[in-house]
Design a protein around this motif. Structure first.
Motif, PDB file in Angstrom:
ATOM      1  N   PRO A  34      31.434  91.339  40.786  1.00 57.28           N
ATOM      2  CA  PRO A  34      31.387  91.335  39.326  1.00 57.28           C
ATOM      3  C   PRO A  34      32.135  90.145  38.717  1.00 57.28           C
ATOM      4  O   PRO A  34      33.078  89.624  39.304  1.00 57.28           O
ATOM      5  N   HIS A  35      31.698  89.730  37.527  1.00 54.34           N
ATOM      6  CA  HIS A  35      32.311  88.600  36.843  1.00 54.34           C
ATOM      7  C   HIS A  35      33.205  89.027  35.686  1.00 54.34           C
ATOM      8  O   HIS A  35      34.056  88.251  35.255  1.00 54.34           O
ATOM      9  N   VAL A  36      32.983  90.240  35.178  1.00 51.40           N
ATOM     10  CA  VAL A  36      33.757  90.737  34.044  1.00 51.40           C
ATOM     11  C   VAL A  36      34.171  92.178  34.324  1.00 51.40           C
ATOM     12  O   VAL A  36      33.368  92.978  34.821  1.00 51.40           O
ATOM     13  N   VAL A  37      35.425  92.485  34.037  1.00 49.74           N
ATOM     14  CA  VAL A  37      35.902  93.877  34.029  1.00 49.74           C
ATOM     15  C   VAL A  37      36.314  94.193  32.603  1.00 49.74           C
ATOM     16  O   VAL A  37      37.060  93.427  31.984  1.00 49.74           O
ATOM     17  N   GLY A  84      28.164 105.870  36.517  1.00 54.06           N
ATOM     18  CA  GLY A  84      27.447 105.123  37.544  1.00 54.06           C
ATOM     19  C   GLY A  84      28.323 104.110  38.250  1.00 54.06           C
ATOM     20  O   GLY A  84      27.966 102.934  38.355  1.00 54.06           O
ATOM     21  N   LEU A  85      29.461 104.550  38.767  1.00 53.38           N
ATOM     22  CA  LEU A  85      30.469 103.626  39.312  1.00 53.38           C
ATOM     23  C   LEU A  85      30.356 103.400  40.821  1.00 53.38           C
ATOM     24  O   LEU A  85      31.219 102.739  41.393  1.00 53.38           O
ATOM     25  N   ASP A  86      29.328 103.938  41.460  1.00 46.59           N
ATOM     26  CA  ASP A  86      29.226 103.794  42.917  1.00 46.59           C
ATOM     27  C   ASP A  86      29.211 102.324  43.341  1.00 46.59           C
ATOM     28  O   ASP A  86      29.912 101.929  44.276  1.00 46.59           O
ATOM     29  N   ASN A  87      28.411 101.513  42.663  1.00 49.21           N
ATOM     30  CA  ASN A  87      28.328 100.099  43.033  1.00 49.21           C
ATOM     31  C   ASN A  87      29.650  99.382  42.768  1.00 49.21           C
ATOM     32  O   ASN A  87      30.092  98.545  43.568  1.00 49.21           O
ATOM     33  N   ASP A  88      30.306  99.702  41.652  1.00 46.54           N
ATOM     34  CA  ASP A  88      31.596  99.083  41.349  1.00 46.54           C
ATOM     35  C   ASP A  88      32.635  99.420  42.405  1.00 46.54           C
ATOM     36  O   ASP A  88      33.447  98.570  42.792  1.00 46.54           O
ATOM     37  N   GLN A  89      32.610 100.647  42.882  1.00 45.71           N
ATOM     38  CA  GLN A  89      33.609 101.052  43.860  1.00 45.71           C
ATOM     39  C   GLN A  89      33.391 100.398  45.224  1.00 45.71           C
ATOM     40  O   GLN A  89      34.318 100.329  46.031  1.00 45.71           O
ATOM     41  N   LEU A  92      33.890  95.959  43.881  1.00 39.97           N
ATOM     42  CA  LEU A  92      35.139  95.487  43.283  1.00 39.97           C
ATOM     43  C   LEU A  92      36.271  95.280  44.291  1.00 39.97           C
ATOM     44  O   LEU A  92      37.025  94.302  44.171  1.00 39.97           O
ATOM     45  N   PRO A  93      36.472  96.156  45.264  1.00 40.87           N
ATOM     46  CA  PRO A  93      37.544  95.888  46.232  1.00 40.87           C
ATOM     47  C   PRO A  93      37.391  94.534  46.916  1.00 40.87           C
ATOM     48  O   PRO A  93      38.377  93.835  47.157  1.00 40.87           O
ATOM     49  N   ARG A  94      36.164  94.153  47.214  1.00 41.63           N
ATOM     50  CA  ARG A  94      35.923  92.840  47.810  1.00 41.63           C
ATOM     51  C   ARG A  94      36.261  91.724  46.838  1.00 41.63           C
ATOM     52  O   ARG A  94      36.898  90.730  47.196  1.00 41.63           O
ATOM     53  N   ARG A  95      35.868  91.905  45.588  1.00 46.20           N
ATOM     54  CA  ARG A  95      36.107  90.867  44.570  1.00 46.20           C
ATOM     55  C   ARG A  95      37.582  90.753  44.217  1.00 46.20           C
ATOM     56  O   ARG A  95      38.104  89.646  44.025  1.00 46.20           O
ATOM     57  N   LEU A  96      38.272  91.886  44.152  1.00 51.91           N
ATOM     58  CA  LEU A  96      39.683  91.887  43.758  1.00 51.91           C
ATOM     59  C   LEU A  96      40.626  91.665  44.930  1.00 51.91           C
ATOM     60  O   LEU A  96      41.788  91.290  44.730  1.00 51.91           O
TER      61      LEU A  96
END
Length: 255
Positions: free
Chosen positions: A67-70, A107-112, A115-119
């Motif tokens: 992701p590019h924006v949180v 719908g947070l499955d994809n974020d979960q 995001l760990p990889r991105r952060l």
């Protein structure tokens, strides 16, 4: 039991509009002082609406760098963190990994998973509100629009044009900022109103008792009153014994 159906898009459009945040309540920190202020305010919260935005991929050869924006929000304010900025990345990592702050969204499955990889860190205390509505008999993907209609009685509008815009730009447009802010603000407002809505929902019917727990007719007495005579040669006694097993009603049929 059949699933409950949330309001359709057409039904939602008949409701009063969702009260979006004014531009003055949408914070986009860009310097050290603004990040310090944002950090102090975000870490003081017990719950935050949460979502992300990514640059869309239009063909399989493209590399996903999102992701590019949180975006994080309370019912009163929203913070837009553009992750190309090192301080934004660090702040998103701290808040999303904080076990004392509940982050809520849809719908947070994809974020979960992304995001760990991105952060470079794991997330903590993430609550997907779709699962809350599923417990009340709705489908697995209620979504923010239907949830706002159900809980708040309002119409939550989303722009398809903004959702597929380029979220990796160093400077986002006003339309993008409003869209991103609403995507976190909506869950924050729904979450705040959720206890009252849940208290008004009908109590679910108790689950049907398993067969073993229901009353059953007493099983027929086993033939143990007298010892059987020894089986005659040729297996003559075996046939009546097997037939008796089929004649006696089983416990399952007695239910």
């Amino acid at each position: 039991m059949s699933r409950l159906k949330p309001p359709t898009k057409e039904q939602s459009q008949l409701l009063p509009p969702f009260q979006a945040l004014p531009d003055a309540a949408i914070i986009v920190p860009a310097n050290e002082a603004e990040f310090a202020q944002a950090r102090a305010e975000l870490l003081a919260q017990s719950a935050l609406g949460f979502d992300t935005e990514s640059k869309p991929l239009f063909h399989v050869a493209q590399v996903d760098t999102g992701p590019h924006v949180v975006q994080l929000a309370t019912p009163q304010r929203a913070w837009i963190l553009q992750l190309h900025h090192p301080q934004a990345l660090a702040l998103a990592r701290e808040v999303l990994g904080h076990p004392g702050i509940c982050k809520v969204g849809f719908g947070l499955d994809n974020d979960q998973s992304s995001l760990p990889r991105r952060l470079g860190a794991e997330l903590a205390h993430i609550v997907d509100l779709d699962r809350v509505f599923k417990r009340h008999g709705y489908g697995a993907s209620t979504g923010v629009r239907a949830a706002v209609a159900l809980v708040l009685g309002q119409n939550f509008q989303k722009s398809k044009k903004q959702s597929t815009s380029n979220w990796s730009l160093p400077r986002l447009s006003e339309g993008q900022l409003r869209y991103a802010a609403n995507d976190a603000h909506g869950p924050a407002v729904v979450y705040a109103a959720l206890p009252a809505w849940e208290a008004a929902q009908p109590v679910a019917a108790p689950a049907r008792a398993p067969r073993a727990a229901r009353a059953a007719a007493p099983a027929p007495a086993m033939a143990t009153a007298a010892p059987r005579p020894a089986a005659p040669a040729g297996g003559a006694e075996r046939r009546p014994r097997v037939a008796a097993l089929f004649q006696a009603p089983s416990r399952k049929s007695a239910d």
